[in-house]
Design a protein around this motif. Structure first.
Motif, mmCIF file in Angstrom:
data_model
loop_
_atom_site.group_PDB
_atom_site.id
_atom_site.type_symbol
_atom_site.label_atom_id
_atom_site.label_comp_id
_atom_site.label_asym_id
_atom_site.label_seq_id
_atom_site.Cartn_x
_atom_site.Cartn_y
_atom_site.Cartn_z
ATOM 1 N N ASP A 75 -16.533 11.310 -25.228
ATOM 2 C CA ASP A 75 -15.152 11.274 -25.697
ATOM 3 C C ASP A 75 -14.852 12.597 -26.395
ATOM 4 O O ASP A 75 -15.691 13.109 -27.158
ATOM 5 N N ALA A 76 -13.628 13.140 -26.150
ATOM 6 C CA ALA A 76 -13.337 14.464 -26.706
ATOM 7 C C ALA A 76 -11.846 14.626 -26.939
ATOM 8 O O ALA A 76 -11.010 13.973 -26.297
ATOM 9 N N ARG A 77 -11.567 15.496 -27.886
ATOM 10 C CA ARG A 77 -10.210 16.001 -28.112
ATOM 11 C C ARG A 77 -10.354 17.456 -28.523
ATOM 12 O O ARG A 77 -11.262 17.817 -29.279
ATOM 13 N N MET A 78 -9.449 18.306 -28.018
ATOM 14 C CA MET A 78 -9.580 19.736 -28.308
ATOM 15 C C MET A 78 -8.214 20.400 -28.228
ATOM 16 O O MET A 78 -7.395 20.063 -27.362
ATOM 17 N N LYS A 79 -7.987 21.373 -29.117
ATOM 18 C CA LYS A 79 -6.794 22.220 -29.078
ATOM 19 C C LYS A 79 -7.264 23.662 -28.950
ATOM 20 O O LYS A 79 -8.064 24.144 -29.756
ATOM 21 N N ILE A 80 -6.744 24.358 -27.932
ATOM 22 C CA ILE A 80 -7.109 25.748 -27.670
ATOM 23 C C ILE A 80 -5.862 26.599 -27.832
ATOM 24 O O ILE A 80 -4.834 26.353 -27.193
ATOM 25 N N GLU A 81 -5.937 27.599 -28.672
ATOM 26 C CA GLU A 81 -4.828 28.524 -28.897
ATOM 27 C C GLU A 81 -5.402 29.936 -28.868
ATOM 28 O O GLU A 81 -6.051 30.372 -29.809
ATOM 29 N N GLY A 82 -5.175 30.620 -27.744
ATOM 30 C CA GLY A 82 -5.816 31.911 -27.557
ATOM 31 C C GLY A 82 -7.317 31.717 -27.446
ATOM 32 O O GLY A 82 -7.818 30.901 -26.671
ATOM 33 N N SER A 83 -8.094 32.430 -28.239
ATOM 34 C CA SER A 83 -9.550 32.282 -28.241
ATOM 35 C C SER A 83 -10.032 31.301 -29.302
ATOM 36 O O SER A 83 -11.235 31.054 -29.426
ATOM 37 N N ARG A 84 -9.123 30.740 -30.082
ATOM 38 C CA ARG A 84 -9.503 29.814 -31.143
ATOM 39 C C ARG A 84 -9.511 28.389 -30.609
ATOM 40 O O ARG A 84 -8.591 27.944 -29.937
ATOM 41 N N ARG A 85 -10.599 27.654 -30.953
ATOM 42 C CA ARG A 85 -10.762 26.278 -30.510
ATOM 43 C C ARG A 85 -10.935 25.385 -31.726
ATOM 44 O O ARG A 85 -11.575 25.738 -32.710
ATOM 45 N N ARG A 86 -10.389 24.190 -31.620
ATOM 46 C CA ARG A 86 -10.565 23.184 -32.664
ATOM 47 C C ARG A 86 -10.574 21.815 -32.014
ATOM 48 O O ARG A 86 -9.745 21.530 -31.150
ATOM 49 N N GLY A 87 -11.575 20.946 -32.388
ATOM 50 C CA GLY A 87 -11.614 19.637 -31.769
ATOM 51 C C GLY A 87 -12.793 18.803 -32.210
ATOM 52 O O GLY A 87 -13.601 19.208 -33.056
ATOM 53 N N ASP A 88 -12.892 17.605 -31.602
ATOM 54 C CA ASP A 88 -13.942 16.642 -31.905
ATOM 55 C C ASP A 88 -14.547 16.146 -30.595
ATOM 56 O O ASP A 88 -13.836 15.990 -29.585
ATOM 57 N N LEU A 89 -15.877 15.879 -30.647
ATOM 58 C CA LEU A 89 -16.596 15.423 -29.465
ATOM 59 C C LEU A 89 -17.540 14.293 -29.875
ATOM 60 O O LEU A 89 -18.157 14.337 -30.948
ATOM 61 N N HIS A 90 -17.654 13.281 -29.018
ATOM 62 C CA HIS A 90 -18.668 12.244 -29.223
ATOM 63 C C HIS A 90 -19.348 11.972 -27.895
ATOM 64 O O HIS A 90 -18.690 11.738 -26.877
ATOM 65 N N LEU A 91 -20.691 12.004 -27.917
ATOM 66 C CA LEU A 91 -21.480 11.775 -26.718
ATOM 67 C C LEU A 91 -22.453 10.645 -27.014
ATOM 68 O O LEU A 91 -23.144 10.662 -28.049
#
Length: 729
Positions: free
Chosen positions: A678-694
């Motif tokens: 499960d994942a959520r991510m926001k990408i703006e240019g080269s900057r990434r922010r998000g959460d991941l669960h495996l």
């Protein structure tokens, strides 16, 4: 007693007569002295210059023998009425001035005869507005101006010469008073006309009669024409024409000295703004046409107008050379009034046909007879082959139009397609249905660019076709038009050019080449009913979240319900395929052979600036290796995760959005038979922010990403992930 009266003696009568004679002789001699002196000083000319800006008269000298009778030499007159200036010159003039009307502020010339007359009528440099009427203005009245020795002059730049005679009379009251043209006549023989260097017509003859009742000052030219009563008989031998087609598609017409055979014969009468029945105009001109390649042909243009209760127009230019223009026109315009302000109304009721082949400098207006669309237009010059059947001011069934070598443009999806095109149009019936207008346009070669930067083409292709069908009635074309735009395999030399249409820097094409195709159905406003866009790129580079993929990309965009005015369209059913993909993780490890197929089950795009898109996705992929690499290197995960990354095909579903320069993935859930992600991510240019669960069975791990920093959550990882806020509403 009354004294008887004796009759006067004969001697007294003689003395009385002698005394009266001396008085009359003295008075006459005094008049001669004063009158002739007055005519040769400026005072006489000044008396007639009551409004020098509108009327002036001058003469070199003159004499008078009887009261009111004047003979002048070197007479010069000029006047200015609204935007028209006129002059008249006469070597000699004699006439009579009525003296008593001067007491009533009227300068009246009962008759004036002139010799060796010339004159001019030109467009004035400025306009003298008609003043508001005020009482008390002087009146200038010429009851009869006659000459049998008119030599010509200049009329709006045209030099006229010949032997003429005329009788004209007019009256004009100053201070905004009325003007009247008395019944007048004019005739010329041996008439020639030209521009001063070349004679346009020779061996001409004209007979004219005209008059106009008194009209208040300030009347429009159309109102004056409505009041004019006139008849004209004109014959002559005009020169031929030379028509040369330039590279811009414009015909330049020149007179052709030496081209004999022209004929002009006009017999027309005008009354109350209408041509009287029985009038005719016949004109025949030799024509030498030369095309842009220099090929020439000789022909003859014939024009004929006949007047009865209607106006009948015929024009003929025989079809003698397929490479040169031809024309066959026969039209009936209802009524015999001059087609001035109501010419559009007159055309609505016209009947006849227009056939021919010619070049037009501006071709869009002709094709507008068959279509009504803002997003598709033809511009510039082009060749036309027309067979137009006209009835009731409309095109009739069977009308056809062929357009060649014209610049075309189509504005679709914020994209401008341009190229040299040809088009075929026809009005025909489809089965038992009503009359339809059908147009097929083909751009043999075209380029495409963003609408905001049309001078920077990013795509080039061949064989772009637009088919249009609409109601055959012009007023219903816009609301009924349906269009089909198709092209295949347009070249995209640098696939990075497509970035101009992408709404986010989070996903960019880095290079490679490809092709673009489209199959779109649109209406008159450019709104999309249904359609597809296809992009195929080989060895393309794609930059996502700081990672670079290299491989083959196929985008099959399904579009529906688009609206260019609002900028919205549906993406439901679109698909993206990635094949033979290689990517290098941040630790330098190369992964290859990856693939994915992404389907948009529900999606929409806003094509207006700024561009944005959103929707739901379902995907199949070789494994989740790329998804995990977006968050961290394999070495950053617990060791057991590295053994599962390549553990078989995975299925993914989620939501996505591109907006404000950001690429957002939320609610993403990927799984196969052994694990879930499960994942959520926001990408703006080269900057990434998000959460991941495996998760693998009971084992689970969470990862929090913020730029280059990431944090693992090993205890209660599922609860931690579920507690994190969603990125999309």
């Amino acid at each position: 007693m009354l004294r008887a009266m004796n009759p006067p003696s004969s001697s007294s009568v003689r003395r009385w007569l002698r005394r009266a004679g001396w008085i009359l002789l003295g008075s006459w001699l005094a008049y001669l002295a004063v009158g002739n002196a007055f005519l040769n000083v400026d005072a006489a000319q000044s008396l007639l210059k009551r409004k020098p800006e509108k009327f002036q008269i001058a003469w070199d000298g003159g004499h008078t023998l009887l009261p009111g009778r004047v003979a002048l030499r070197g007479v010069r007159m000029q006047g200015h009425a609204r935007r028209t200036a006129w002059t008249a010159q006469a070597a000699h003039a004699r006439g009579r001035i009525a003296l008593l009307p001067l007491l009533a502020r009227e300068i009246r010339i009962p008759w004036l005869e002139a010799e060796v007359v010339t004159g001019s009528v030109e467009r004035a440099d400025g306009d003298i507005p008609s003043p508001a009427h005020r009482p008390g203005g002087w009146t200038l009245r010429f009851d009869r101006i006659a000459s049998d020795s008119i030599e010509g002059g200049r009329v709006f730049g045209v030099h006229v010469a010949g032997s003429g005679r005329a009788e004209v009379g007019f009256s004009k009251q100053f201070r905004g008073g009325p003007a009247e043209l008395f019944p007048s006549t004019a005739s010329f023989s041996g008439l020639s006309m030209g521009d001063g260097e070349v004679q346009w017509m020779h061996d001409g003859a004209v007979e004219a009669a005209f008059s106009m009742p008194a009209l208040p000052s300030g009347q429009s030219g159309q109102a004056r024409l409505q009041a004019l009563q006139a008849s004209l008989a004109l014959q002559g031998r005009p020169l031929g024409l030379r028509a040369e087609l330039d590279d811009a598609g414009r015909y330049a017409f020149h007179l052709a000295p030496g081209a004999e055979g022209g004929e002009l014969d006009a017999r027309l009468s005008l009354r109350n703004g209408a041509l009287e029945p029985g009038g005719t105009l016949r004109l025949q001109l030799p024509l030498r046409a030369r095309d842009a390649d220099g090929a020439a042909s000789d022909n003859a243009l014939a024009l004929r107008v006949e007047v009865d209760e209607d106006l009948h127009l015929q024009a003929q230019l025989p079809d003698r050379d397929p490479a040169q223009p031809s024309l066959d026109v026969e039209l009936r315009l209802p009524g015999n009034a001059l087609p001035l302000g109501d010419w559009r109304t007159r055309l609505v009721g016209s009947e006849g046909h227009v056939r021919g082949r010619w070049h037009m400098p501006s071709i869009g207006g002709v094709l507008a007879l068959f279509m009504d669309s803002d997003w598709l237009a033809l511009e510039g010059s082009g060749g036309i082959e027309a067979d137009l059947q006209i009835g009731g001011g409309r095109l009739r069934e069977g009308s056809t139009l062929r357009v060649r070598d014209v610049q075309a443009r189509a504005d679709v999806l914020d994209t401008r397609f341009e190229g040299v095109a040809h088009a075929d149009a026809v009005l025909a019936r489809e089965g038992e249905g009503g009359l339809q207008s059908r147009v097929e346009l083909v751009m043999e070669e075209f380029s495409a660019a963003r609408h905001e930067q049309p001078a920077q083409p990013l795509v080039s292709g061949r064989d772009l076709r637009v088919r249009l069908v609409s109601d055959g009635q012009l007023e219903r074309m816009r609301e009924t038009l349906a269009a089909h735009l198709v092209f295949k395999d347009a070249r995209v030399p640098d696939i990075a050019a497509l970035n101009a249409w992408l709404p986010s820097d989070g996903l960019r094409f880095g290079g490679g080449s490809g092709t673009l195709g489209a199959d779109l159905r649109l209406d008159a406003a450019g709104d999309i009913g249904t359609g597809s866009l296809r992009v195929d790129a080989r060895r393309a580079r794609i930059e996502v979240a700081g990672l670079e993929l290299a491989g083959d990309v196929a985008i099959d965009g399904r579009l529906r319900g688009g609206n260019l005015r609002d900028g919205r369209l549906s993406l439901d059913g679109s698909r993206v395929r990635l094949r033979n993909v290689a990517f290098r993780e941040r630790d330098g490890q190369l992964r290859s052979g990856w693939w994915a197929t992404v389907d948009i089950g529900r999606g929409e795009a806003d094509w207006k600036s700024p561009v944005s898109a959103r929707g739901d996705i379902q995907a199949r992929m070789r494994d989740v290796g790329f998804l995990l690499a977006m968050f961290a290197d394999r070495g950053d995960y617990p060791p057991w995760i590295g053994r599962l990354v390549d553990a078989g095909e995975a299925r993914l579903r989620g939501r996505w959005a591109w907006r404000d320069g950001q690429l957002v993935l939320d609610g993403a859930h990927a799984e196969n038979d052994r694990f879930t992600v499960d994942a959520r991510m926001k990408i703006e240019g080269s900057r990434r922010r998000g959460d991941l669960h495996l998760a693998w069975g009971r084992l689970g791990v969470g990862m929090e990403l913020d730029g280059a920093e990431h944090r693992l959550h090993l205890r209660n990882s599922r609860a931690w992930f579920d507690s994190r806020p969603s990125l999309l509403p």
